[in-house]
Design a protein around this motif. Structure first.
Motif, PDB file in Angstrom:
ATOM      1  N   SER A 102       0.821  -1.216   0.000  1.00 35.59           N
ATOM      2  CA  SER A 102       0.000   0.000   0.000  1.00 35.59           C
ATOM      3  C   SER A 102       0.853   1.263   0.000  1.00 35.59           C
ATOM      4  CB  SER A 102      -0.914   0.018   1.224  1.00 35.59           C
ATOM      5  OG  SER A 102      -0.152   0.107   2.422  1.00 35.59           O
ATOM      6  N   VAL A 103       2.181   1.091   0.017  1.00 34.26           N
ATOM      7  CA  VAL A 103       3.110   2.220  -0.008  1.00 34.26           C
ATOM      8  C   VAL A 103       3.772   2.274  -1.386  1.00 34.26           C
ATOM      9  CG1 VAL A 103       5.100   3.306   1.093  1.00 34.26           C
ATOM     10  CG2 VAL A 103       3.561   1.837   2.439  1.00 34.26           C
ATOM     11  N   ALA A 104       3.834   3.465  -1.982  1.00 40.40           N
ATOM     12  CA  ALA A 104       4.475   3.638  -3.286  1.00 40.40           C
ATOM     13  C   ALA A 104       5.488   4.769  -3.205  1.00 40.40           C
ATOM     14  CB  ALA A 104       3.444   3.921  -4.369  1.00 40.40           C
ATOM     15  N   LEU A 105       6.507   4.664  -4.041  1.00 40.12           N
ATOM     16  CA  LEU A 105       7.486   5.747  -4.177  1.00 40.12           C
ATOM     17  C   LEU A 105       7.549   6.151  -5.642  1.00 40.12           C
ATOM     18  CD1 LEU A 105      10.793   6.342  -2.433  1.00 40.12           C
ATOM     19  CD2 LEU A 105      10.780   6.450  -4.924  1.00 40.12           C
ATOM     20  N   LEU A 106       7.507   7.452  -5.864  1.00 42.76           N
ATOM     21  CA  LEU A 106       7.517   8.011  -7.214  1.00 42.76           C
ATOM     22  C   LEU A 106       8.655   9.015  -7.314  1.00 42.76           C
ATOM     23  CD1 LEU A 106       6.259   8.692 -10.000  1.00 42.76           C
ATOM     24  CD2 LEU A 106       4.619  10.147  -8.797  1.00 42.76           C
ATOM     25  N   ASP A 107       9.518   8.835  -8.311  1.00 39.61           N
ATOM     26  CA  ASP A 107      10.578   9.825  -8.503  1.00 39.61           C
ATOM     27  C   ASP A 107      10.650  10.242  -9.964  1.00 39.61           C
ATOM     28  OD1 ASP A 107      12.109   7.948  -9.926  1.00 39.61           O
ATOM     29  OD2 ASP A 107      13.440   7.504  -8.261  1.00 39.61           O
ATOM     30  N   ARG A 108      11.541  11.184 -10.237  1.00 40.03           N
ATOM     31  CA  ARG A 108      11.651  11.710 -11.589  1.00 40.03           C
ATOM     32  C   ARG A 108      12.323  10.709 -12.512  1.00 40.03           C
ATOM     33  NH1 ARG A 108      10.008  15.516 -14.153  1.00 40.03           N
ATOM     34  NH2 ARG A 108      10.907  16.012 -16.152  1.00 40.03           N
ATOM     35  N   GLY A 109      13.083   9.801 -11.960  1.00 36.05           N
ATOM     36  CA  GLY A 109      13.818   8.816 -12.737  1.00 36.05           C
ATOM     37  C   GLY A 109      15.107   8.503 -12.009  1.00 36.05           C
ATOM     38  N   GLY A 110      15.451   7.228 -11.928  1.00 37.99           N
ATOM     39  CA  GLY A 110      16.590   6.816 -11.123  1.00 37.99           C
ATOM     40  C   GLY A 110      17.882   7.492 -11.510  1.00 37.99           C
ATOM     41  N   GLY A 111      18.246   7.416 -12.794  1.00 39.57           N
ATOM     42  CA  GLY A 111      19.439   8.074 -13.266  1.00 39.57           C
ATOM     43  C   GLY A 111      20.709   7.529 -12.636  1.00 39.57           C
ATOM     44  N   LEU A 112      21.722   8.371 -12.608  1.00 34.61           N
ATOM     45  CA  LEU A 112      23.043   7.958 -12.127  1.00 34.61           C
ATOM     46  C   LEU A 112      23.048   7.554 -10.665  1.00 34.61           C
ATOM     47  CD1 LEU A 112      25.258  10.749 -13.748  1.00 34.61           C
ATOM     48  CD2 LEU A 112      25.177   8.351 -14.427  1.00 34.61           C
ATOM     49  N   PHE A 113      22.215   8.217  -9.860  1.00 32.54           N
ATOM     50  CA  PHE A 113      22.320   8.066  -8.406  1.00 32.54           C
ATOM     51  C   PHE A 113      21.010   7.535  -7.795  1.00 32.54           C
ATOM     52  CE2 PHE A 113      24.595  11.976  -9.831  1.00 32.54           C
ATOM     53  CZ  PHE A 113      25.880  11.442  -9.824  1.00 32.54           C
ATOM     54  N   GLY A 114      20.271   6.740  -8.564  1.00 35.88           N
ATOM     55  CA  GLY A 114      18.904   6.416  -8.192  1.00 35.88           C
ATOM     56  C   GLY A 114      18.689   5.246  -7.259  1.00 35.88           C
ATOM     57  N   GLU A 115      19.751   4.534  -6.873  1.00 30.37           N
ATOM     58  CA  GLU A 115      19.522   3.343  -6.051  1.00 30.37           C
ATOM     59  C   GLU A 115      19.035   3.669  -4.651  1.00 30.37           C
ATOM     60  OE1 GLU A 115      22.695   0.528  -5.803  1.00 30.37           O
ATOM     61  OE2 GLU A 115      22.145  -0.416  -7.696  1.00 30.37           O
ATOM     62  N   MET A 116      19.401   4.826  -4.118  1.00 30.05           N
ATOM     63  CA  MET A 116      19.155   5.096  -2.699  1.00 30.05           C
ATOM     64  C   MET A 116      17.667   5.112  -2.365  1.00 30.05           C
ATOM     65  SD  MET A 116      21.403   5.411  -0.278  1.00 30.05           S
ATOM     66  CE  MET A 116      20.502   4.458   0.928  1.00 30.05           C
ATOM     67  N   GLN A 117      16.848   5.781  -3.186  1.00 33.93           N
ATOM     68  CA  GLN A 117      15.420   5.808  -2.896  1.00 33.93           C
ATOM     69  C   GLN A 117      14.768   4.443  -3.122  1.00 33.93           C
ATOM     70  OE1 GLN A 117      16.993   7.775  -5.114  1.00 33.93           O
ATOM     71  NE2 GLN A 117      15.781   8.183  -6.942  1.00 33.93           N
ATOM     72  N   ARG A 118      15.338   3.673  -4.043  1.00 32.60           N
ATOM     73  CA  ARG A 118      14.797   2.333  -4.284  1.00 32.60           C
ATOM     74  C   ARG A 118      15.152   1.383  -3.151  1.00 32.60           C
ATOM     75  NH1 ARG A 118      16.516   0.626 -10.116  1.00 32.60           N
ATOM     76  NH2 ARG A 118      15.136  -1.125  -9.630  1.00 32.60           N
ATOM     77  N   VAL A 119      16.282   1.650  -2.467  1.00 38.03           N
ATOM     78  CA  VAL A 119      16.620   0.878  -1.262  1.00 38.03           C
ATOM     79  C   VAL A 119      15.494   0.996  -0.248  1.00 38.03           C
ATOM     80  CG1 VAL A 119      18.110   0.896   0.781  1.00 38.03           C
ATOM     81  CG2 VAL A 119      19.128   0.902  -1.499  1.00 38.03           C
ATOM     82  N   PHE A 120      14.995   2.211  -0.061  1.00 33.58           N
ATOM     83  CA  PHE A 120      13.942   2.442   0.934  1.00 33.58           C
ATOM     84  C   PHE A 120      12.674   1.678   0.598  1.00 33.58           C
ATOM     85  CE2 PHE A 120      10.077   5.025   1.690  1.00 33.58           C
ATOM     86  CZ  PHE A 120       9.979   4.840   3.058  1.00 33.58           C
ATOM     87  N   ILE A 121      12.173   1.815  -0.627  1.00 36.10           N
ATOM     88  CA  ILE A 121      10.881   1.198  -0.959  1.00 36.10           C
ATOM     89  C   ILE A 121      10.999  -0.332  -0.989  1.00 36.10           C
ATOM     90  CG2 ILE A 121      11.106   1.298  -3.491  1.00 36.10           C
ATOM     91  CD1 ILE A 121       7.944   2.174  -1.470  1.00 36.10           C
TER      92      ILE A 121
END
Length: 695
Positions: A102-121
């Protein structure tokens, strides 16, 4: 005391390498990294304006929790510990009631440094990571995957050595990516041709060797006609096609009706120009590049248009060729070791992402479908989404107010993690302000290409306000939720050392240039070495991926609906100006001076019939929304369309320099977020009509 820092710009998504000078703790100069090929010291207006952005008092200065109704502008400034505890408590309640999906994360696009927010979700057990690409480049990505099995970001374009470049609305000199623009200019200086299609004459059109005005919504027709002519006259690279492409017979049968004469009737592009272009491309092959949209969320058929563009490229044999499309090489392909992924130690979520629950009939990939996310929030199908984290993105800025209200009514927690205030902040429950790119260190990124490199963003100064870097925010969120085992880091150095394990590279190796190249020379495969990541190992026009997902291989062209121009109805199109980044920079003190508001471009003959003169205020309406904007009356736009530069958030009081100025195109997109492109389920933002009249 003076120092220099090599870093990576964050004023747009291009992430250009930069060199920053600091004097007595204050940033005094920014330029392009002189060691980066294609950059060579260059920087755009937005990159230069990053200097004043750091010190702008109108950006968030500390964490905030909403205390009034959503959208009321009533907030309480809190400490970081208070804000993170508030989020952790609310999130624990939501997960306890609805489960982690039931929790979602939305970003502008992972790009070069995008792993950190994906670690959280991923750490909290949710599969629901999404980025904005449904409303940007997803059609081109999915089309590329359907043909050769990899994403578009795994190729690069050798513009500097091309003999002929063709673009359908990719405005190289309006939506400036420094390296790309520099290399296109280098090609032109060496005698290359640039053929540019657009309903409007922009800066890129004025630089082109041939500009062709096209009726909006008919790009697919012209590309089909080019394929028709190239096959008819045997203008393609027969050796490459016979060796690597599957489905040519099916393509030849499908393409029969789509002649240049037919395409002229659809698009307004003269038949002889289409035939001439097909022959010129054949003469220049394989050093040709036919560039698809970057912002491709335009029309219902944009996925099939993008497939046709890639097929046209491949027919000309330009893959892995000087002056053509270059496959990005992995570290291992050039004899180096890859970075260790921060995601690998975290188990995969047990639940399926939203669109994976919805059956077949469309394609999707690892970045998720944002339109399905919005629909799931509204309908709670296939399951409820009750908490939404939005990082480095302002989705509500380009959306009708009714959509915003419908989405936020269903959310129990909305957290925005921005560098700048925006519409999403205005409707959020909690704002966690991220430090600007000049004030923060990021994880190490892989820069793809024929000569791959590791690149590092390092802070030039400490944060001016009470803001935090991305790695710290998401690490702390995990720790507040009891997920310390997935983020055993106390500093950014801990993360860097983990990433570099086994590579033989040290942090100190980045100091000389800001990046570490993984090979000395570009790596290009010979024709005999090519192998594609498809089941057949070849380019699949008849795509096994599409067949598996029950997506039609070919889509017969359909004439786009015509607006009632005589009644003041037009197709709304919008795009970029070189000094602004989507919705982000209009309030920047320097960039706002250059372009403080947008205008509505309208064809001069049509305007005369409607009694509209240049500079007049006009009313633009769609559904139940009406706004005012100044008219720019010009012969240089197709009579069926009106155009505006996007991103003017003129209804957000926090942004005082742009407040009340210009018009926000997103408010005019009524119903757009309920429409899905064929085959890809991406956005169709140019399928909306508006009414225009003198105010």
């Amino acid at each position: 005391m003076k120092k220099q820092v090599f870093s990576v710009c964050g004023m747009c998504s291009a992430r250009c390498p930069i060199r920053v000078e600091v004097t007595d703790g204050r940033i005094t100069w920014i330029e392009g990294n002189p060691y980066a090929a294609g950059i060579e010291g260059s920087i755009c207006a937005r990159g230069s304006a990053g200097l004043v952005h750091v010190y702008d008092f109108e950006r968030p200065q500390g964490p905030m929790v909403r205390v009034g109704e959503r959208g009321s502008g009533e907030w309480k400034r809190v400490s970081w510990d208070e804000a993170l505890n508030y989020i952790a408590n609310r999130l624990s309640e939501i997960i306890g009631k609805y489960g982690p999906k039931s929790v979602a994360l939305l970003d502008r696009g992972g790009g070069l440094f995008g792993e950190m927010q994906r670690v959280f979700i991923k750490a909290i057990g949710s599969p629901n990571y999404f980025n904005h690409d449904d409303l940007c480049r997803k059609d081109a990505d999915l089309a590329f995957q359907s043909l050769i099995g990899i994403q578009r970001n795994q190729i690069s374009y050798d513009f500097a050595n091309a003999r002929h470049i063709v673009s359908f609305g990719r405005a190289f000199f309006d939506a400036v990516v420094v390296k790309e623009a520099n290399n296109v200019l280098k090609a032109l200086e060496k005698g290359a041709k640039l053929t540019y299609f657009d309903p409007r004459v922009n800066v890129t059109a004025t630089k082109a060797t041939r500009y062709l005005r096209i009726r909006p919504g008919t790009d697919y027709a012209v590309v089909l006609a080019l394929i028709h002519q190239i096959l008819k006259e045997d203008l393609y690279d027969r050796d490459f096609v016979n060796k690597y492409m599957l489905g040519i017979t099916d393509l030849e049968e499908f393409i029969k009706p789509y002649t240049p004469k037919w395409a002229e009737a659809e698009s307004g592009v003269p038949e002889y120009q289409i035939i001439k272009l097909a022959r010129e491309l054949s003469e220049a092959k394989p050093r040709v590049i036919i560039y698809p949209y970057w912002f491709g969320a335009r029309y219902t058929d944009s996925f099939y248009y993008a497939r046709a563009v890639w097929i046209l490229n491949f027919l000309l044999g330009n893959l892995e060729q000087k002056g053509g499309l270059i496959l990005a090489k992995s570290p291992k392909e050039v004899g180096a070791q890859p970075l260790k992924s921060l995601l690998d130690p975290i188990p995969a979520p047990q639940d399926k992402r939203i669109e994976a629950e919805l059956g077949k009939g469309f394609l999707y990939d690892g970045a998720g479908h944002i339109l399905h996310l919005y629909k799931a929030i509204k309908t709670e199908e296939p399951y409820p989404i009750k908490a939404l984290f939005v990082y480095r993105y302002d989705p509500f800025a380009g959306m009708p107010l009714e959509d915003i209200k419908e989405i936020t009514r269903k959310l129990e927690l909305l957290v925005h993690i921005p560098v700048d205030y925006g519409t999403t902040s205005w409707f959020a429950d909690v704002i966690l302000p991220e430090s600007t790119y000049l004030e923060r260190d990021d994880i190490i990124g892989l820069q793809r290409g024929a000569k791959p490199a590791f690149i590092l963003r390092r802070k030039a100064i400490d944060p001016v306000y009470d803001t935090k870097p991305r790695w710290w925010i998401f690490t702390q969120l995990c720790k507040k939720l009891g997920l310390e085992k997935y983020v055993p880091y106390e500093s950014i150095e801990d993360i860097w050392n983990y990433q570099l394990e086994g590579t033989g590279i040290k942090i100190e190796d980045f100091e000389a240039k800001g990046f570490v190249s993984l090979c000395k020379e570009q790596v290009l495969y010979s024709r005999d070495q090519l192998k594609f990541k498809t089941p057949s190992g070849k380019i699949e026009i008849v795509s096994s991926k599409m067949q598996e997902r029950e997506v039609p291989i070919f889509y017969p062209y359909k004439t786009p609906e015509k607006p009632k121009v005589e009644e003041g109805e037009f197709r709304l199109i919008f795009g970029r100006a070189a000094m602004h980044t989507h919705v982000r920079t209009q309030n920047n003190p320097l960039l706002n001076e250059i372009k403080p508001e947008n205008e509505l471009w309208i064809n001069d003959e049509v305007a005369e019939r409607l009694g509209i003169k240049n500079g007049d205020w006009v009313e633009v309406s769609s559904g139940d929304y009406t706004g005012k904007i100044k008219a720019k009356v010009t012969p240089f736009i197709h009579p069926e369309a009106v155009f505006m530069v996007r991103g003017y958030q003129n209804d957000i009081p926090w942004l005082s320099r742009v407040y009340g100025k210009g018009l926000n195109e997103g408010r005019l997109l009524k119903g757009a977020f309920d429409k899905f492109a064929l085959g890809s389920h991406t956005g169709v933002l140019f399928e909306n009509f508006v009414k225009v009249k003198k105010a």
